[in-house]
Scaffold this motif. Structure first.
Motif, short mmCIF file in Angstrom:
data_model
loop_
_atom_site.label_atom_id
_atom_site.label_comp_id
_atom_site.label_asym_id
_atom_site.label_seq_id
_atom_site.Cartn_x
_atom_site.Cartn_y
_atom_site.Cartn_z
N ARG A 356 0.83 -1.22 0.00
CA ARG A 356 0.00 0.00 0.00
C ARG A 356 0.86 1.26 0.00
O ARG A 356 0.67 2.15 -0.83
N PHE A 357 1.82 1.32 0.91
CA PHE A 357 2.58 2.57 1.05
C PHE A 357 3.63 2.71 -0.05
O PHE A 357 3.90 3.82 -0.51
N TYR A 358 4.22 1.61 -0.46
CA TYR A 358 5.14 1.66 -1.60
C TYR A 358 4.39 2.15 -2.84
O TYR A 358 4.87 3.01 -3.58
N GLY A 359 3.22 1.58 -3.05
CA GLY A 359 2.45 1.92 -4.24
C GLY A 359 1.98 3.36 -4.27
O GLY A 359 1.86 3.96 -5.35
N THR A 360 1.72 3.94 -3.10
CA THR A 360 1.24 5.33 -3.04
C THR A 360 2.37 6.32 -2.79
O THR A 360 2.12 7.52 -2.65
N GLY A 361 3.61 5.83 -2.71
CA GLY A 361 4.75 6.72 -2.56
C GLY A 361 4.94 7.31 -1.18
O GLY A 361 5.58 8.36 -1.02
N VAL A 362 4.41 6.64 -0.15
CA VAL A 362 4.59 7.10 1.23
C VAL A 362 5.85 6.46 1.81
O VAL A 362 5.94 5.23 1.87
N PRO A 363 6.84 7.24 2.23
CA PRO A 363 8.07 6.66 2.77
C PRO A 363 7.80 5.82 4.01
O PRO A 363 6.90 6.13 4.81
N MET A 364 8.62 4.79 4.18
CA MET A 364 8.43 3.84 5.28
C MET A 364 9.70 3.66 6.10
O MET A 364 10.79 3.47 5.53
N LEU A 365 9.56 3.71 7.41
CA LEU A 365 10.55 3.17 8.34
C LEU A 365 10.00 1.84 8.82
O LEU A 365 8.82 1.73 9.14
N ALA A 366 10.84 0.83 8.87
CA ALA A 366 10.38 -0.49 9.32
C ALA A 366 11.37 -1.06 10.32
O ALA A 366 12.51 -1.37 9.97
N HIS A 367 10.92 -1.19 11.55
CA HIS A 367 11.73 -1.73 12.63
C HIS A 367 11.90 -3.23 12.40
O HIS A 367 10.92 -3.99 12.40
N ALA A 368 13.16 -3.66 12.20
CA ALA A 368 13.47 -5.09 12.04
C ALA A 368 14.83 -5.34 12.67
O ALA A 368 15.86 -5.06 12.06
N ASN A 369 14.83 -5.87 13.87
CA ASN A 369 16.08 -6.15 14.57
C ASN A 369 16.65 -7.51 14.21
O ASN A 369 17.84 -7.66 13.98
N GLY A 370 15.79 -8.52 14.18
CA GLY A 370 16.25 -9.87 13.90
C GLY A 370 16.29 -10.17 12.42
O GLY A 370 15.54 -9.58 11.63
N ASP A 371 17.14 -11.10 12.02
CA ASP A 371 17.28 -11.40 10.60
C ASP A 371 16.04 -12.07 10.02
O ASP A 371 15.76 -11.95 8.82
N ALA A 372 15.24 -12.75 10.85
CA ALA A 372 13.99 -13.32 10.35
C ALA A 372 13.00 -12.21 10.04
O ALA A 372 12.26 -12.27 9.04
N ALA A 373 12.97 -11.19 10.87
CA ALA A 373 12.13 -10.02 10.58
C ALA A 373 12.62 -9.30 9.34
O ALA A 373 11.83 -8.83 8.52
N ALA A 374 13.95 -9.22 9.18
CA ALA A 374 14.52 -8.60 7.98
C ALA A 374 14.09 -9.35 6.72
O ALA A 374 13.81 -8.74 5.68
N ASP A 375 14.05 -10.69 6.79
CA ASP A 375 13.58 -11.48 5.65
C ASP A 375 12.15 -11.10 5.26
O ASP A 375 11.83 -10.97 4.07
N ILE A 376 11.30 -10.91 6.25
CA ILE A 376 9.90 -10.55 5.99
C ILE A 376 9.82 -9.20 5.28
O ILE A 376 9.09 -9.03 4.30
N LEU A 377 10.60 -8.23 5.77
CA LEU A 377 10.57 -6.90 5.18
C LEU A 377 11.12 -6.91 3.76
O LEU A 377 10.52 -6.33 2.84
N ILE A 378 12.26 -7.56 3.56
CA ILE A 378 12.87 -7.59 2.23
C ILE A 378 11.93 -8.24 1.22
O ILE A 378 11.74 -7.75 0.11
N GLU A 379 11.30 -9.35 1.61
CA GLU A 379 10.39 -10.04 0.70
C GLU A 379 9.19 -9.15 0.37
O GLU A 379 8.71 -9.12 -0.78
N ALA A 380 8.71 -8.39 1.37
CA ALA A 380 7.58 -7.50 1.12
C ALA A 380 7.94 -6.39 0.13
O ALA A 380 7.15 -6.05 -0.76
N VAL A 381 9.15 -5.84 0.26
CA VAL A 381 9.58 -4.79 -0.67
C VAL A 381 9.80 -5.38 -2.06
O VAL A 381 9.48 -4.74 -3.08
N GLN A 382 10.34 -6.58 -2.13
CA GLN A 382 10.49 -7.25 -3.44
C GLN A 382 9.15 -7.40 -4.14
O GLN A 382 9.01 -7.13 -5.34
#
Length: 569
Positions: A356-382
């Protein structure tokens, strides 16, 4: 004034300076800095910088500075002192920081006095007496740290009942992701033996497996925060901003603000009550999914900007709630050896928000401390990139403590921006190595060197009020990677001083789409400047803590001045 407007104005001033031959130069600077230690971090070196109103109008050789001097120009000879761009708070929590001014300081040295559970009790008792807190009221503290307390544990309800059974006590862990409550506070928020864990949270229990022991994790904190947090106080906000300025910060972030905080900051900006620029990101989730209709995203309204949104994917590594792919080195009490933490939301929910926010051009901060959380974020951006096409989105992975090298490769391809909590190497480096992650993973928290070597944009931060907004200590931690015990933690990831400064200034400006206005000393950019006691690039990096912030200008105005610059003739 837009960046282009400012550049045309600067060009007009420069032409006027070059053609003027009268003593009363109409283009004379308001301030002129002269010295051999001007760290521009831009393409051009300088020994002189001229300011008019809120803007750097010229920089160059001091021998050519006469064209900018007039009867009213204040000339500052720097001598051995250094002039650097204003530091930019790449991640922190302004309104929470302001609210902590009324909380008991339960941190361990060097931030606070607590080294044992007994110290914590004495500090709370003194706080109750000094503040005259009535029975039945809340006693709120911040910063206790089980990794540094001698007992190596959280205070539990029985510890806090020994302090008072007639006050409601709620203490926030130094990470901000856990709390400790006494029995009266548990009762006040309705937590008892029959309370189930909320999604994305946990109530730690006593030996019977049912009775809450007083320690809460993640989303379980929500009802307590709602009960103890007070409305935004403009006086506290201004006090907090001056404190930021004392550390050389000229742009402050409120990363994860609620609607009331955003509206309060916007109102202060309208009344010209903000001495520094403030960029807020609205927290998303738990009923806050819509942005305010009357506050535009990405545009300053005087000195306040709604920068975008903040997502939280997991918890805290030092609190052992971050979501990892491999188990914790030493699991927290009550957890098995295969415990890896947990996510805040299902991946599908993160996918939907990012899309939603990528598509509408709204900048995002995403808290991801653990590498499993980082996987979730990276896949979502992909997925979002594939659906909407590549965009200049600059999605920021906040903290990125345990991000792997393969993940950095993916982030580089997606042009994501990691913002590392590199102050962790000092504050919790020993804890990460010995208890949280073990020697191998612990040594590479905040992998700044391999990120830099990839040519990526990245930033470093303090996450204030988790730790003070001490930018010099952040610089020291990023270049030294020394723990509290004095050991080096992954020295191969250390940066040079200039590289670390870049991450704290120009890349931090880039992170929030402000690199054309801030982050370096260049003609046409805002006059956000800091005077340091010496050039941080000179001398051993171990001695960086000796560097002092002497003065801070924001938009050309002195906000902090410990050296008498404002009153200089």
């Amino acid at each position: 004034m837009t960046a282009n407007d400012r550049r045309w104005w600067i060009l007009a001033l420069a032409l006027a300076a070059l053609t003027s031959c009268t003593p009363a130069n109409p283009s004379a600077a308001d301030l002129l800095f002269l010295g051999d230690h001007i760290v521009t971090l831009g393409p051009e070196p300088a020994t002189a910088v001229a300011l008019v109103a809120d803007t750097n109008v010229w920089l160059g050789d001091r021998a050519d500075s006469a064209a900018w001097q007039g009867p009213e120009t204040k000339v500052h000879e720097l001598g051995d002192r250094a002039l650097v761009p204003g530091f930019i708070d790449a991640h922190g929590h302004l309104t929470f920081t302001a609210q902590t001014l009324d909380m008991a300081n339960l941190a361990s040295p060097p931030v606070g006095p607590v080294e044992t559970i007994a110290d914590l009790a004495v500090t709370l008792e003194a706080f109750i007496e000094e503040r005259g807190i009535a029975e039945g009221d809340w006693v709120v503290g911040l910063g206790y740290d089980d990794s540094l307390i001698a007992e190596q544990r959280h205070p539990e309800r029985r510890d806090l009942d020994a302090v008072s059974t007639t006050h409601r006590i709620a203490l926030t862990h130094v990470s901000g992701h856990l709390m400790a409550l006494n029995s009266l506070a548990l009762e006040a928020v309705g937590y008892g033996p029959d309370t189930e864990d909320p999604p994305g949270g946990h109530l730690r229990r006593e030996a019977d497996g049912r009775t809450p022991n007083g320690v809460l994790e993640e989303t379980a904190l929500g009802p307590v925060r709602g009960a103890v947090m007070r409305p935004l106080n403009a006086k506290q906000i201004r006090k907090a901003l001056v404190d930021y300025a004392s550390y050389g910060v000229t742009t402050v972030q409120d990363g994860g603000a609620g609607r009331a905080q955003i509206e309060g900051l916007a109102a202060m900006a309208r009344e010209e009550e903000l001495p520094l620029d403030v960029v807020a990101y609205q927290a998303i989730g738990r009923g806050m999914d819509e942005l305010p209709a009357d506050i535009p995203v990405g545009e300053y309204q005087r000195r306040f900007k709604l920068g975008g949104v903040k997502l939280v994917l997991d918890g805290s590594p030092q609190g052992k709630t971050a979501f990892l792919t491999r188990p914790y080195h030493v699991p927290p009490p009550g957890q098995s050896a295969d415990y890896v933490g947990y996510p805040m939301f299902p991946p599908a929910r993160i996918d939907a928000w990012v899309d939603r926010f990528y598509g509408t051009g709204v900048p995002m901060l995403a808290h991801a401390n653990g590498d499993a959380a980082a996987d979730i974020l990276i896949e979502a951006v992909q997925k979002a990139s594939a659906a909407h096409g590549a965009k200049d989105h600059r999605t920021v992975m906040i903290h990125a403590q345990t991000v792997r090298e393969d993940q950095l490769d993916e982030m580089a391809e997606l042009e994501m921006v990691p913002s590392f909590f590199s102050a962790h190497t000092f504050y919790w480096g020993d804890w990460h190595r010995d208890s949280v992650l073990g020697p191998e993973r612990g040594s590479r928290i905040s992998p700044t060197r391999t990120t830099k070597d990839r040519g990526m944009h990245f930033t470093v931060h303090n996450d204030t009020p988790i730790v003070p907004s001490d930018m010099i200590r952040l610089l020291w931690a990023t270049t030294n990677r020394r723990t509290r015990s004095g050991q080096e933690l992954g020295p191969e990831h250390a940066l040079t001083v200039e590289e670390a400064l870049f991450a704290m200034t120009l890349d931090a400006a880039y992170q929030s789409f402000e690199e054309d206005e801030k982050g370096s000393i260049e003609a046409g950019k805002l006059a956000d400047l800091v005077v340091l006691s010496r050039d941080p690039r000179e001398g051993p990096v171990l001695d960086l803590l000796d560097v002092e912030v002497l003065a801070t200008l924001s938009h050309g105005a002195w906000v902090f001045d410990d050296a008498g610059f404002a009153g200089a003739p």
